[in-house]
Design an enzyme around this catalytic site. Structure first.
Site, short mmCIF file in Angstrom:
data_model
loop_
_atom_site.label_atom_id
_atom_site.label_comp_id
_atom_site.label_asym_id
_atom_site.label_seq_id
_atom_site.Cartn_x
_atom_site.Cartn_y
_atom_site.Cartn_z
N VAL A 182 0.19 3.73 -6.31
CA VAL A 182 0.39 4.21 -4.96
C VAL A 182 -0.97 4.20 -4.27
O VAL A 182 -1.98 4.60 -4.86
CB VAL A 182 0.97 5.63 -4.93
CG1 VAL A 182 1.24 6.09 -3.49
CG2 VAL A 182 2.24 5.73 -5.77
N CYS A 183 -1.00 3.72 -3.03
CA CYS A 183 -2.20 3.81 -2.20
C CYS A 183 -3.39 3.12 -2.90
O CYS A 183 -3.27 2.01 -3.39
CB CYS A 183 -2.46 5.28 -1.87
SG CYS A 183 -3.61 5.61 -0.53
N THR A 184 -4.52 3.82 -3.00
CA THR A 184 -5.72 3.20 -3.57
C THR A 184 -5.70 3.14 -5.10
O THR A 184 -6.67 2.68 -5.70
CB THR A 184 -7.00 3.92 -3.09
OG1 THR A 184 -6.89 5.31 -3.39
CG2 THR A 184 -7.19 3.72 -1.60
#
Length: 198
Positions: A108-110
């Site tokens: 998820v995300c970074t």
């Protein structure tokens, strides 16, 4: 009692973005409560100790990386703490070791920046938070960065964009691992409507 053959582990760490963890957790834990597959969904940190999220929320994980055992799915969230993890040789070695024994690696995300730094995304399509797309490209120039997708499913690796996109990815995992009908039931159960109210 036998251990579920379907095990999902969400890795937590200091500086993790809370919704990167709690969004997928809500979806996957809701799925686990109702699915005949009886998936085991758990959280774990490197040493099993509690962590402090990016905005101050404290989380107490279920176990440690050493004790977590074999997983079907690993969810690696993002957040400010990934800046350290993506240059930590021991963490990157651990990610590569998990890749070798975990059928489905997700982020998820970074969290995808960590995967890129570990070499998991070489030559593959992937995404991340819209503010960090350039950082993903810099982490591994061969990554085929998708600037529009909420999540990118490339078979054994699934990456998602920022924060709330992890909910979409988790619903996709339910659909993929069980069925679209089940994913719709989970979505209705948590009353998640992706159409924004404003």
């Amino acid at each position: 009692m036998t251990e579920s053959p379907l095990r999902v582990g969400i890795f937590v760490f200091d500086g993790v973005e809370a919704l990167d963890v709690v969004g997928p957790w809500e979806v996957l834990a809701s799925w686990a409560r109702h699915s005949p597959l009886r998936p085991d969904v758990l959280t774990f940190s490197a040493d099993g100790a509690g962590v402090r999220c990016a905005k101050g929320l404290g989380l107490v994980p279920d176990t440690s990386a050493e004790q977590v055992g074999r997983l079907t799915v690993l969810v690696h969230p993002g957040g400010h703490g990934t800046r350290h993890l993506m240059v930590d040789p021991s963490h990157l070695a651990w990610v590569r070791s998990m890749r070798a024994c975990t059928p489905l690696m997700t982020s998820v995300c970074t969290g995808s920046l960590v995967y890129a730094a570990a070499g998991l995304l070489t030559g593959r399509p992937a995404t991340t938070h819209h503010e960090h797309l350039d950082a993903l490209a810099s982490a591994d120039r061969s990554v085929l960065v998708d600037t529009d997708a909420r999540f990118v499913d490339d078979g054994d690796v699934v990456t998602s964009a920022g924060v709330s996109a992890g909910i979409d990815m988790a619903l996709h995992l339910v659909a993929r691992l069980e069925s679209r009908a089940t994913a719709r039931l989970v979505r209705r159960g948590i009353q998640y409507d992706p159409a924004p109210p404003v």
